[in-house]
Design a protein around this motif. Structure first.
Motif, mmCIF file in Angstrom:
data_model
loop_
_atom_site.group_PDB
_atom_site.id
_atom_site.type_symbol
_atom_site.label_atom_id
_atom_site.label_comp_id
_atom_site.label_asym_id
_atom_site.label_seq_id
_atom_site.Cartn_x
_atom_site.Cartn_y
_atom_site.Cartn_z
ATOM 1 N N VAL A 281 52.993 -26.307 140.990
ATOM 2 C CA VAL A 281 52.224 -26.732 139.822
ATOM 3 C C VAL A 281 52.988 -26.439 138.532
ATOM 4 C CG1 VAL A 281 50.115 -26.287 138.503
ATOM 5 C CG2 VAL A 281 50.001 -26.551 140.980
ATOM 6 N N ALA A 282 53.827 -25.398 138.538
ATOM 7 C CA ALA A 282 54.618 -25.070 137.349
ATOM 8 C C ALA A 282 55.582 -26.181 136.981
ATOM 9 C CB ALA A 282 55.392 -23.765 137.567
ATOM 10 N N GLY A 283 55.859 -27.082 137.918
ATOM 11 C CA GLY A 283 56.700 -28.230 137.598
ATOM 12 C C GLY A 283 56.128 -29.073 136.475
ATOM 13 N N PHE A 284 54.807 -29.059 136.313
ATOM 14 C CA PHE A 284 54.165 -29.761 135.201
ATOM 15 C C PHE A 284 54.719 -29.255 133.870
ATOM 16 C CE2 PHE A 284 50.879 -30.316 132.014
ATOM 17 C CZ PHE A 284 50.371 -31.591 132.266
ATOM 18 N N GLY A 285 54.890 -27.946 133.772
ATOM 19 C CA GLY A 285 55.420 -27.361 132.546
ATOM 20 C C GLY A 285 56.847 -27.787 132.271
ATOM 21 N N ILE A 286 57.628 -28.005 133.333
ATOM 22 C CA ILE A 286 59.007 -28.469 133.148
ATOM 23 C C ILE A 286 59.008 -29.855 132.516
ATOM 24 C CG2 ILE A 286 61.123 -29.105 134.346
ATOM 25 C CD1 ILE A 286 60.438 -26.954 136.438
ATOM 26 N N GLY A 287 58.158 -30.737 133.028
ATOM 27 C CA GLY A 287 58.070 -32.068 132.443
ATOM 28 C C GLY A 287 57.571 -32.028 131.010
ATOM 29 N N GLY B 14 53.347 -43.239 128.922
ATOM 30 C CA GLY B 14 52.766 -41.978 129.368
ATOM 31 C C GLY B 14 51.501 -42.183 130.176
ATOM 32 N N GLY B 15 50.603 -43.061 129.690
ATOM 33 C CA GLY B 15 49.357 -43.304 130.402
ATOM 34 C C GLY B 15 49.584 -43.954 131.754
ATOM 35 N N LEU B 16 50.449 -44.991 131.788
ATOM 36 C CA LEU B 16 50.744 -45.651 133.057
ATOM 37 C C LEU B 16 51.452 -44.692 134.015
ATOM 38 C CD1 LEU B 16 51.905 -49.162 131.779
ATOM 39 C CD2 LEU B 16 49.735 -48.572 132.855
ATOM 40 N N GLY B 17 52.318 -43.829 133.458
ATOM 41 C CA GLY B 17 52.991 -42.840 134.297
ATOM 42 C C GLY B 17 52.002 -41.871 134.930
ATOM 43 N N CYS B 18 51.024 -41.410 134.132
ATOM 44 C CA CYS B 18 50.002 -40.499 134.677
ATOM 45 C C CYS B 18 49.174 -41.184 135.760
ATOM 46 C CB CYS B 18 49.080 -40.004 133.556
ATOM 47 S SG CYS B 18 49.832 -38.795 132.449
ATOM 48 N N ALA C 103 55.449 -32.001 144.460
ATOM 49 C CA ALA C 103 56.309 -31.259 143.529
ATOM 50 C C ALA C 103 57.035 -32.209 142.581
ATOM 51 C CB ALA C 103 57.309 -30.416 144.312
ATOM 52 N N ALA C 104 57.562 -33.308 143.123
ATOM 53 C CA ALA C 104 58.261 -34.272 142.271
ATOM 54 C C ALA C 104 57.309 -34.912 141.277
ATOM 55 C CB ALA C 104 58.917 -35.340 143.149
ATOM 56 N N VAL C 105 56.105 -35.223 141.730
ATOM 57 C CA VAL C 105 55.106 -35.850 140.872
ATOM 58 C C VAL C 105 54.729 -34.939 139.709
ATOM 59 C CG1 VAL C 105 52.646 -36.469 140.795
ATOM 60 C CG2 VAL C 105 54.130 -37.460 142.528
ATOM 61 N N GLN C 106 54.670 -33.632 139.943
ATOM 62 C CA GLN C 106 54.239 -32.708 138.890
ATOM 63 C C GLN C 106 55.152 -32.767 137.675
ATOM 64 O OE1 GLN C 106 50.945 -32.068 139.628
ATOM 65 N NE2 GLN C 106 51.422 -30.155 138.602
ATOM 66 N N VAL C 107 56.440 -32.861 137.886
ATOM 67 C CA VAL C 107 57.377 -32.922 136.763
ATOM 68 C C VAL C 107 57.154 -34.200 135.954
ATOM 69 C CG1 VAL C 107 59.810 -32.951 136.098
ATOM 70 C CG2 VAL C 107 59.064 -31.535 138.024
ATOM 71 N N VAL C 108 57.041 -35.322 136.651
ATOM 72 C CA VAL C 108 56.810 -36.599 135.966
ATOM 73 C C VAL C 108 55.453 -36.600 135.278
ATOM 74 C CG1 VAL C 108 56.677 -39.095 136.270
ATOM 75 C CG2 VAL C 108 58.267 -37.762 137.666
ATOM 76 N N LEU C 109 54.463 -35.985 135.925
ATOM 77 C CA LEU C 109 53.114 -35.934 135.365
ATOM 78 C C LEU C 109 53.105 -35.144 134.058
ATOM 79 C CD1 LEU C 109 50.285 -36.938 136.110
ATOM 80 C CD2 LEU C 109 49.906 -34.789 137.320
ATOM 81 N N GLY C 110 53.842 -34.029 134.009
ATOM 82 C CA GLY C 110 53.915 -33.237 132.782
ATOM 83 C C GLY C 110 54.522 -34.021 131.633
ATOM 84 N N LEU C 111 55.612 -34.761 131.916
ATOM 85 C CA LEU C 111 56.254 -35.576 130.884
ATOM 86 C C LEU C 111 55.333 -36.702 130.440
ATOM 87 C CD1 LEU C 111 58.687 -36.456 129.190
ATOM 88 C CD2 LEU C 111 59.540 -37.678 131.213
ATOM 89 N N GLY C 112 54.750 -37.412 131.403
ATOM 90 C CA GLY C 112 53.888 -38.537 131.069
ATOM 91 C C GLY C 112 52.655 -38.108 130.294
ATOM 92 N N PHE C 113 52.054 -36.989 130.700
ATOM 93 C CA PHE C 113 50.847 -36.549 130.011
ATOM 94 C C PHE C 113 51.123 -36.229 128.552
ATOM 95 C CE2 PHE C 113 48.200 -33.019 128.499
ATOM 96 C CZ PHE C 113 46.976 -33.661 128.486
ATOM 97 N N LEU D 73 49.000 -39.991 139.709
ATOM 98 C CA LEU D 73 47.751 -39.672 140.391
ATOM 99 C C LEU D 73 47.587 -40.523 141.648
ATOM 100 C CD1 LEU D 73 45.357 -39.313 137.322
ATOM 101 C CD2 LEU D 73 46.245 -37.484 138.766
ATOM 102 N N ALA D 74 48.022 -41.783 141.579
ATOM 103 C CA ALA D 74 47.976 -42.631 142.770
ATOM 104 C C ALA D 74 48.893 -42.091 143.865
ATOM 105 C CB ALA D 74 48.362 -44.064 142.400
ATOM 106 N N VAL D 75 50.067 -41.599 143.471
ATOM 107 C CA VAL D 75 50.982 -41.006 144.443
ATOM 108 C C VAL D 75 50.365 -39.758 145.067
ATOM 109 C CG1 VAL D 75 53.236 -39.885 144.735
ATOM 110 C CG2 VAL D 75 53.042 -41.966 143.366
ATOM 111 N N LEU D 76 49.696 -38.944 144.254
ATOM 112 C CA LEU D 76 49.018 -37.766 144.801
ATOM 113 C C LEU D 76 47.986 -38.173 145.854
ATOM 114 C CD1 LEU D 76 48.361 -35.483 141.681
ATOM 115 C CD2 LEU D 76 49.990 -35.096 143.527
ATOM 116 N N ALA D 77 47.273 -39.253 145.588
ATOM 117 C CA ALA D 77 46.258 -39.713 146.539
ATOM 118 C C ALA D 77 46.875 -40.143 147.862
ATOM 119 C CB ALA D 77 45.466 -40.866 145.931
ATOM 120 N N LEU D 78 48.158 -40.543 147.833
ATOM 121 C CA LEU D 78 48.826 -41.041 149.035
ATOM 122 C C LEU D 78 49.880 -40.080 149.563
ATOM 123 C CD1 LEU D 78 49.373 -44.720 147.793
ATOM 124 C CD2 LEU D 78 47.582 -43.917 149.346
#
Length: 382
Positions: A247-253, A277-281, A298-308, A285-290
């Protein structure tokens, strides 16, 4: 002019007050002779005053000076932390956490509003991104550091160390203000107090800002984000420490955004940042669902932090223009709407778990963020 890095440090201290309990609840429970379930009261004790204080902090800052009020708030917050380190029972600790949350909640919105007063709009998002570095770093490192310190020296030590840091930062702010600490600034707004909220809601941009802030909190801050850690534990068998690192990967993004905001804004503009940013988030979230494994999360968290922060940063900057004559009130209203959305989103997401599970919740949140992006984009164009 007080340097933005000092404001960022003030933001770090108050942001850390919110995140510090993540690894401490079991130790607090053991130290006070209570259950972990009972110990969660210290979280609610901080969060509720933190959100509700926005109602009075913004108008107070507009009338008496934003940095002055923020300085006093940091100092009183630090005293609350020090007192928490000496609490001998749960009621006392909850009361001190409520004191700390009440003053911590005033700091970030008021300092952000002051930056908006001082920086032209063309440079404002970059300046605010530098200020948000403190909050992002609090999200990234506070939990792990407090966990290590508490394991070595007990649960009280993180409170004492963070309290000392807050008092130190507040002292430097007071020193920078000098005699102005005791004088109302000449350029402070005359202020209409709570009536300024009526002015805000009468304006289309004010209603738009409150709406997008609430939905931002509902879908992301309080909806999807807080449940990623438990998703990792229950779906992929990770332990608490491993899920915390992921989850800390969010902070990296998020930190990448604070460093690259100027280049991103120059390249894409506000509308582009909001859309990407919105489309990235939504996509994350769709990737998390799948997701089929924790490395994908882990990879999604970094992108999610940047996009958010690309998305949220535009909304925050626009909030500073919703009521230019009372920016403290406007930014405080944005923070309050975000908090209310966060609270409602946590409840809704939790109820959704019982019906459609994590993956269903993440999928619904993805569609919600997609719709929010379209709505927010139209507001920015208007």
């Amino acid at each position: 002019m007080i340097p933005i890095p000092l404001f960022a440090l003030a933001g770090f201290t108050t942001g850390s007050g919110m995140r510090m309990l993540d690894p401490l609840l079991p130790l607090i429970a053991a130290g006070l002779g209570i259950t972990v379930s009972q110990a969660t009261a210290v979280i609610a004790g901080f969060v509720l005053p933190y959100g509700l204080v926005q109602l009075v902090a913004g108008p107070l800052g507009d009338r008496l000076g934003k940095v002055r009020i923020a300085c006093f708030a940091v100092l009183l917050y630090g005293l609350g932390l020090l007192g928490s380190g000496f609490a001998t029972g749960l009621p006392t600790l909850v009361l001190l956490r409520a004191w700390s949350g009440c003053f911590a909640g005033a700091v970030i919105p008021l300092l952000m509003a002051h930056i908006a007063d001082s920086v032209p709009y063309a440079e404002r998002q970059v300046a605010i991104s530098r200020f948000l570095t403190g909050m992002v770093m609090a999200q990234l490192i506070t939990g792990p550091v407090c966990g290590v310190v508490a394991e070595a020296a007990g649960w009280r030590m993180p409170f004492l160390l963070l309290g000392a840091l807050a008092l130190g930062v507040g002292g430097i702010l007071a020193w920078k203000l000098g005699g102005n600490l005791w004088r109302r600034p000449e350029d402070a707004a005359a202020g209409r107090g709570m009536a300024a909220y009526v002015d805000l809601l009468h304006r289309p941009i004010g209603r738009w800002m409150m709406g997008v802030a609430f939905l931002d909190g509902f879908l992301l801050f309080g909806g999807a984000f807080p449940f990623v850690g438990s998703f990792l534990i229950e779906e992929f068998g990770r332990n608490a420490a491993q899920s915390g690192l992921v989850v800390a990967g969010f902070g990296i993004g998020a930190f990448a955004y604070t460093r690259g905001a100027r280049a991103l804004l120059r390249r894409f503009g506000e509308g582009g940042l909001l859309a990407i940013g919105g489309l990235g988030c939504a996509g994350c979230l769709a990737v998390l669902a799948l997701a089929t494994g924790w490395p994908m999360v882990a990879a999604v968290q970094v992108v999610l932090g940047l996009g958010f922060y690309m998305f949220h940063g535009v909304l925050q900057t626009r909030a500073t223009e919703a009521l230019p004559e009372a920016r403290g009130t406007a930014v405080g209203a944005f923070a309050l709407a975000l908090f209310l959305g966060q609270s409602a989103g946590s409840l809704a997401f939790g109820l959704g778990l019982a019906v459609i599970g994590y993956r269903g919740d993440f999928a619904l949140a993805a569609f919600g963020v997609l719709a929010l992006t379209v709505y927010a984009r139209r507001g920015v164009r208007a």
